[in-house]
Write an enzyme that holds these catalytic residues in place. Structure first.
Site, PDB file in Angstrom:
ATOM      1  N   ASN A   1      -7.024   0.169  -3.333  1.00 51.69           N
ATOM      2  CA  ASN A   1      -6.005   0.026  -4.375  1.00 51.69           C
ATOM      3  C   ASN A   1      -6.480   0.519  -5.733  1.00 51.69           C
ATOM      4  O   ASN A   1      -5.668   0.867  -6.591  1.00 51.69           O
ATOM      5  CB  ASN A   1      -5.595  -1.453  -4.420  1.00 51.69           C
ATOM      6  CG  ASN A   1      -4.813  -1.805  -5.665  1.00 51.69           C
ATOM      7  OD1 ASN A   1      -3.624  -1.500  -5.749  1.00 51.69           O
ATOM      8  ND2 ASN A   1      -5.493  -2.397  -6.653  1.00 51.69           N
TER       9      ASN A   1
ATOM     10  N   TYR B   1      -3.168  13.673  -9.983  1.00 53.27           N
ATOM     11  CA  TYR B   1      -2.879  12.391  -9.336  1.00 53.27           C
ATOM     12  C   TYR B   1      -2.031  12.603  -8.070  1.00 53.27           C
ATOM     13  O   TYR B   1      -2.294  12.021  -7.009  1.00 53.27           O
ATOM     14  CB  TYR B   1      -2.142  11.533 -10.363  1.00 53.27           C
ATOM     15  CG  TYR B   1      -1.743  10.148  -9.945  1.00 53.27           C
ATOM     16  CD1 TYR B   1      -2.687   9.127  -9.849  1.00 53.27           C
ATOM     17  CD2 TYR B   1      -0.403   9.836  -9.720  1.00 53.27           C
ATOM     18  CE1 TYR B   1      -2.300   7.831  -9.508  1.00 53.27           C
ATOM     19  CE2 TYR B   1      -0.006   8.555  -9.395  1.00 53.27           C
ATOM     20  CZ  TYR B   1      -0.955   7.556  -9.285  1.00 53.27           C
ATOM     21  OH  TYR B   1      -0.562   6.282  -8.964  1.00 53.27           O
TER      22      TYR B   1
ATOM     23  N   LYS C   1      -3.033  11.503  -4.320  1.00 49.23           N
ATOM     24  CA  LYS C   1      -2.208  10.498  -3.656  1.00 49.23           C
ATOM     25  C   LYS C   1      -1.668  11.003  -2.321  1.00 49.23           C
ATOM     26  O   LYS C   1      -1.605  10.259  -1.344  1.00 49.23           O
ATOM     27  CB  LYS C   1      -1.069  10.056  -4.575  1.00 49.23           C
ATOM     28  CG  LYS C   1      -1.525   9.146  -5.720  1.00 49.23           C
ATOM     29  CD  LYS C   1      -2.295   7.952  -5.192  1.00 49.23           C
ATOM     30  CE  LYS C   1      -2.408   6.799  -6.160  1.00 49.23           C
ATOM     31  NZ  LYS C   1      -3.326   5.750  -5.652  1.00 49.23           N
TER      32      LYS C   1
ATOM     33  N   SER D   1       2.788  -2.496 -14.351  1.00 48.04           N
ATOM     34  CA  SER D   1       1.371  -2.815 -14.531  1.00 48.04           C
ATOM     35  C   SER D   1       0.894  -2.027 -15.738  1.00 48.04           C
ATOM     36  O   SER D   1       1.657  -1.274 -16.332  1.00 48.04           O
ATOM     37  CB  SER D   1       0.560  -2.407 -13.297  1.00 48.04           C
ATOM     38  OG  SER D   1       0.378  -1.001 -13.298  1.00 48.04           O
TER      39      SER D   1
ATOM     40  N   PHE E   1      15.417   9.408  28.041  1.00 49.93           N
ATOM     41  CA  PHE E   1      14.113  10.045  28.223  1.00 49.93           C
ATOM     42  C   PHE E   1      13.689  10.638  26.884  1.00 49.93           C
ATOM     43  O   PHE E   1      14.252  11.625  26.437  1.00 49.93           O
ATOM     44  CB  PHE E   1      14.191  11.121  29.314  1.00 49.93           C
ATOM     45  CG  PHE E   1      14.662  10.582  30.624  1.00 49.93           C
ATOM     46  CD1 PHE E   1      13.841   9.748  31.369  1.00 49.93           C
ATOM     47  CD2 PHE E   1      15.923  10.871  31.116  1.00 49.93           C
ATOM     48  CE1 PHE E   1      14.270   9.210  32.572  1.00 49.93           C
ATOM     49  CE2 PHE E   1      16.364  10.339  32.315  1.00 49.93           C
ATOM     50  CZ  PHE E   1      15.536   9.507  33.043  1.00 49.93           C
TER      51      PHE E   1
HETATM   52  P1  NAI Z   1      -4.007  -1.322 -12.562  1.00 46.24           P
HETATM   53  O1  NAI Z   1      -4.602  -0.405 -13.576  1.00 46.24           O
HETATM   54  O2  NAI Z   1      -3.428  -2.594 -13.024  1.00 46.24           O
HETATM   55  O3  NAI Z   1      -5.052  -1.614 -11.441  1.00 46.24           O
HETATM   56  C1  NAI Z   1      -6.023  -0.699 -11.011  1.00 46.24           C
HETATM   57  C2  NAI Z   1      -7.370  -1.393 -11.039  1.00 46.24           C
HETATM   58  O4  NAI Z   1      -8.359  -0.520 -10.481  1.00 46.24           O
HETATM   59  C3  NAI Z   1      -7.838  -1.739 -12.438  1.00 46.24           C
HETATM   60  O5  NAI Z   1      -8.094  -3.108 -12.517  1.00 46.24           O
HETATM   61  C4  NAI Z   1      -9.117  -0.918 -12.620  1.00 46.24           C
HETATM   62  O6  NAI Z   1     -10.110  -1.591 -13.352  1.00 46.24           O
HETATM   63  C5  NAI Z   1      -9.559  -0.721 -11.185  1.00 46.24           C
HETATM   64  N1  NAI Z   1     -10.398   0.461 -11.042  1.00 46.24           N
HETATM   65  C6  NAI Z   1     -10.293   1.673 -11.627  1.00 46.24           C
HETATM   66  N2  NAI Z   1     -11.277   2.483 -11.232  1.00 46.24           N
HETATM   67  C7  NAI Z   1     -12.039   1.779 -10.367  1.00 46.24           C
HETATM   68  C8  NAI Z   1     -13.207   2.086  -9.615  1.00 46.24           C
HETATM   69  N3  NAI Z   1     -13.777   3.280  -9.687  1.00 46.24           N
HETATM   70  N4  NAI Z   1     -13.734   1.140  -8.836  1.00 46.24           N
HETATM   71  C9  NAI Z   1     -13.159  -0.098  -8.745  1.00 46.24           C
HETATM   72  N5  NAI Z   1     -12.048  -0.436  -9.444  1.00 46.24           N
HETATM   73  C10 NAI Z   1     -11.520   0.485 -10.252  1.00 46.24           C
HETATM   74  O7  NAI Z   1      -2.876  -0.464 -11.813  1.00 46.24           O
HETATM   75  P2  NAI Z   1      -1.832  -0.824 -10.660  1.00 46.24           P
HETATM   76  O8  NAI Z   1      -0.511  -0.377 -11.111  1.00 46.24           O
HETATM   77  O9  NAI Z   1      -1.987  -2.173 -10.184  1.00 46.24           O
HETATM   78  O10 NAI Z   1      -2.245   0.213  -9.523  1.00 46.24           O
HETATM   79  C11 NAI Z   1      -2.851  -0.116  -8.302  1.00 46.24           C
HETATM   80  C12 NAI Z   1      -2.765   1.091  -7.387  1.00 46.24           C
HETATM   81  O11 NAI Z   1      -1.409   1.409  -7.116  1.00 46.24           O
HETATM   82  C13 NAI Z   1      -3.368   2.365  -7.954  1.00 46.24           C
HETATM   83  O12 NAI Z   1      -4.008   3.081  -6.908  1.00 46.24           O
HETATM   84  C14 NAI Z   1      -2.172   3.134  -8.424  1.00 46.24           C
HETATM   85  O13 NAI Z   1      -2.408   4.512  -8.464  1.00 46.24           O
HETATM   86  C15 NAI Z   1      -1.146   2.761  -7.397  1.00 46.24           C
HETATM   87  N6  NAI Z   1       0.224   2.942  -7.813  1.00 46.24           N
HETATM   88  C16 NAI Z   1       0.811   2.083  -8.706  1.00 46.24           C
HETATM   89  C17 NAI Z   1       2.118   2.266  -9.065  1.00 46.24           C
HETATM   90  C18 NAI Z   1       2.820   1.301  -9.951  1.00 46.24           C
HETATM   91  O14 NAI Z   1       4.047   1.434 -10.103  1.00 46.24           O
HETATM   92  N7  NAI Z   1       2.118   0.333 -10.532  1.00 46.24           N
HETATM   93  C19 NAI Z   1       2.908   3.424  -8.601  1.00 46.24           C
HETATM   94  C20 NAI Z   1       2.227   4.196  -7.613  1.00 46.24           C
HETATM   95  C21 NAI Z   1       0.925   3.962  -7.265  1.00 46.24           C
END
Ligand code: NAI
Length: 734
Positions: A97, A162, A166, A196, A561
């Site tokens: 994540n 990105y 993805k 977020s 089938f």
């Molecule tokens: P967020 O920024 O709240 O959470 C991401 C977390 O990953 C942060 O806490 C950050 O410290 C941690 N992080 C960053 N680099 C890291 C690393 N190298 N090692 C360990 N941890 C690390 O963002 P959110 O929105 O919760 O996103 C979570 C995932 O969902 C991400 O992969 C994001 O790309 C994906 N995503 C989110 C969307 C949304 O609408 N929030 C839309 C599409 C994808």
């Protein structure tokens, strides 16, 4: 039953906030031991802090959950997984994540913008997953989540780096799903939408607040649960809505002709057709994708695609005229047979003397020697194979390009094991599916003038559509999807290398099932099994599991089938019983491909004495009473044991067959009530129909009267039946 993660160890990367935090909390709340990983970086990947992960761990522990923090970057995959093993000794679930953003218009994307994004999202997920992989494989359980994004699926301005990472994750997951499948290591991908810190710069604040991250967590938990068999799926999820995505492909168009070069002009001229999604297909794997492409090679070579690419395909408008064809009766055909054909057919659909209960279909000297119900397709096949299909008015189709699409069979009486059967086939309808024509062939089969069975063949004539006919028919027996729950029974049965070679001897001589070069021409890697052979396998699986191998209980079967089976592959029949209908789905075990879809078997009086109904006792009213007796025995058992000192066995029947067995033990310990075959010695056994049992219990008929009228049978120590009153007397209220 609620989904528990007790005993499971879950790693969520980037769980210090946003979506990851919600996953961690939800897993912990359901009993998992959670490793909360977060580097504590800023949204662009800069900085580092342990605070984010620590706070989530504190919150989990405060609620009584189990969690530890980890501050490694996902780029240190090995180290990260090692810390999971150090903390909890195993790893069951990895939710990839962690993520950052470095949005730039494409021209301004620097090397660092590109590399950092690939490193955290794609390479990070790769490294963490690879480190966990062998642990999951060895323990034959693992669930992995990849986090993609709509930006990858659809593209988004300013997110080239990105989007690439993805969608790269989707490709990674597709292959992991294949490699992990046989080890019960499944990998799925989600494209979430949630407010977020990553989205607060692109979404209005009220939307950020409304699209709660907690709405996404339930999907992640389900996909990671051992009950979930989804593998290789891609889901969009947000606001509490979840949808699944798949690929769609147009019918396409071959722009090459035999002995002629392919030209860009031909591509231009066919562009609309190439891009026309009418009757699009949905290839689910590389084989399916390749198969149709490879077919083109032999089609072009054989001159089948030899027309100028701008003209219409093979059977043109004038060649199909439903008005002339529908209602046409193919001349009746006679099928003479002896027990030899019945036995040959039974062997052809995989019956074996290894199973003693198959003997009644394999040995003509057996006291119950019978013909398998699905043998009924054989005489009707003969009716069509005798050249009947070639001479139908208003129907000029290429017989080398017809596919057997669906089959329906209904029996009105059990088949004889020898004799003469006469079949009459009628063209029930001709439908226009665009890419092809569908013929519905209804065949009635008679024995000595009496109707024995009805078959409906659904035959697809490739390339014969477009004649302006109807798409659907009220005469078609429709396939039905299985219930959306785990199957009630699953049978896995291997076909042999020679299954098709054996099955064809029952009368289906198509070289596609035996001749490798013929099969290659049709685009298959090897000769394929007859669809009706898999159909026979699935039908007998149902007959055995739900009808005691009793052919007289078999009423009807419908299948579509869906995909070919190769001889030697194993068939996995999944069955769902709903009343007298058993829904079935048949898969190739090795590839998980569904080969018989929309299928079901209808049984007569299916609540009889099959092992399933013994344990399930479908819909028996007496179940409630026994459950209540069980509760009372729990409360006052010791007293009753002193008073009664006997073990009562009950056989509850329905429609004349044993449907459930109960033991009321008021002799040993403090008494007990148990469902299932009698264990230990029973002093007296009562056999009674479910409804009579209810009448006795409700006081409408007294036990003696039931006994003397033969409605209640008693075996063993008859005197003990007098003590029955002690147990039953209070139940009139029920
Ligand atoms: P967020 O920024 O709240 O959470 C991401 C977390 O990953 C942060 O806490 C950050 O410290 C941690 N992080 C960053 N680099 C890291 C690393 N190298 N090692 C360990 N941890 C690390 O963002 P959110 O929105 O919760 O996103 C979570 C995932 O969902 C991400 O992969 C994001 O790309 C994906 N995503 C989110 C969307 C949304 O609408 N929030 C839309 C599409 C994808």
């Amino acid at each position: 039953m609620s989904l528990s993660f007790e005993g499971r160890v879950v790693l969520v990367t980037g769980a210090g906030g946003g979506l990851g935090k919600e996953y961690a909390l939800a897993f912990a709340q359901r009993g998992a031991s959670v490793v909360v990983n977060d580097l504590g970086a800023d949204t662009k990947g800069g900085g580092k802090s342990s605070a984010a992960a620590d706070k989530v761990v504190e919150e989990i522990r405060a609620k009584g959950g189990k969690a530890v923090a980890n501050y490694d970057s996902v780029e240190d995959g090995e180290k990260l997984i090692q810390s999971v093993l150090d903390a909890f000794g195993r790893i069951d679930v990895v939710v990839n994540n962690a993520g950052i953003l470095r949005d730039r218009s494409f021209a301004r994307t620097s090397d660092l913008d590109w590399d950092l994004i690939q490193r955290v999202h794609l390479r990070g997920s790769f490294l963490v997953t690879r480190a966990a992989w062998n642990h999951m494989k060895n323990q034959k359980f693992g669930r992995i989540i990849m986090t993609a994004s709509a930006a990858g699926i659809y593209g988004n301005f300013g997110q080239a780096n990105y989007s690439a990472a993805k969608l790269g994750l989707v490709g990674l997951a597709n292959t992991l799903a294949i490699e992990g499948h046989k080890y019960n290591v499944y990998c799925n991908t989600i494209a979430p939408v949630a407010g977020s810190r990553l989205t607060e710069t692109v979404m209005p604040p009220d939307l950020v607040a409304a699209l709660k991250a907690e709405y996404v967590a339930p999907l992640v938990l389900w996909l990671c649960h051992e009950q979930c068999q989804e593998n290789g799926g891609l889901f969009e999820v947000g606001a509490g809505w979840i949808g699944k995505l798949r690929w769609e492909r147009t019918q396409g168009c071959t722009v090459r002709r035999k002995n002629q070069p392919a030209t860009p002009e031909a591509v231009r001229d066919q562009w609309d057709k190439i891009c026309d999604f009418t009757d699009a297909t949905k290839p689910a794997n590389t084989q399916e994708s390749l198969q149709s492409i490879v077919t083109v090679l032999s089609q072009v070579e054989s001159g089948e695609i030899n027309m100028n690419p701008t003209t219409a395909p093979a059977a043109s408008v004038s060649e199909i005229n439903p008005a002339n064809a529908v209602g046409y009766k193919i001349p009746p055909s006679t099928f003479d047979f002896t027990h030899t054909q019945c036995i040959l057919y039974a062997l052809g659909v995989g019956m074996s003397t290894k199973d003693p209960d198959h003997l009644r279909f394999l040995y003509e000297g057996h006291s119950d020697f019978s013909c398998l119900p699905t043998f009924a397709v054989i005489p009707s096949m003969a009716a069509m194979m005798d050249g009947g299909l070639g001479a139908i008015p208003g129907l000029s189709i290429d017989l080398t390009r017809i596919l057997h699409g669906e089959q329906y069979l209904e029996l009105y009486r059990p088949l004889p094991t020898s004799g003469k059967l006469v079949s009459e086939a009628t063209i029930a309808d001709v439908l226009d599916k665009g890419s092809g024509a569908v013929l519905l062939l209804d065949v009635n089969t008679y024995s000595g003038g009496e109707l024995v069975c009805f078959n409906q063949f659904t035959v697809f004539a490739v390339g014969a559509g477009g004649f302006g006919g109807r798409r659907t028919s009220e005469k078609a027996k429709a396939p039905l999807p299985p219930p959306k729950r785990a199957p009630d029974a699953v049978v896995v049965d291997a076909t042999t290398r020679d299954q098709a070679a054996l099955y064809r001897l029952s009368g289906d001589w198509n070289p596609l099932h035996i001749d490798p070069s013929f099969a290659a021409m049709a685009g298959f890697e090897a000769p394929i099994l007859h669809g009706l052979c898999s159909f026979g396998f699935a039908a007998r699986h149902v007959l055995k599991r739900f009808a005691d191998n009793d052919p007289s209980r078999f009423k009807a079967i419908k299948v579509r089938f869906a995909k070919p089976v190769l001889p030697g592959q194993s068939l996995q029949t999944e069955m769902w019983k709903e009343g007298d209908r058993v829904y079935i789905q048949c898969k190739v075990k090795e590839t998980d491909a569904v080969v018989l879809a929309g299928a079901y078997v209808d049984l007569h009086g299916a609540s009889g004495a099959s092992p399933e109904s013994l344990t399930q006792g479908d819909g028996l009213q007496s179940d409630l009473v026994f459950a209540e007796i069980g509760r009372r025995v729990k409360d006052t058992g010791s007293e009753l044991v002193k008073k009664v000192n006997a073990v009562f066995g009950w056989e509850i029947t329905k429609d004349g067959k044993t449907a459930a067995q109960w033991t009321i033990d008021l002799k040993n310990g403090s008494g007990s009530v148990q469902k299932g075959p009698f264990s230990g010695k029973v002093d007296v056994t009562f056999t009674v129909a479910d409804e009579v049992f209810m009448e006795v219990v409700q006081g409408k008929i007294n036990p003696q009267k039931a006994f003397f009228s033969g409605k209640l049978k008693v075996r063993g120590n008859v005197m003990l039946s007098q003590k029955l009153e002690v147990i039953l007397k209070d139940y009139a209220k029920l």
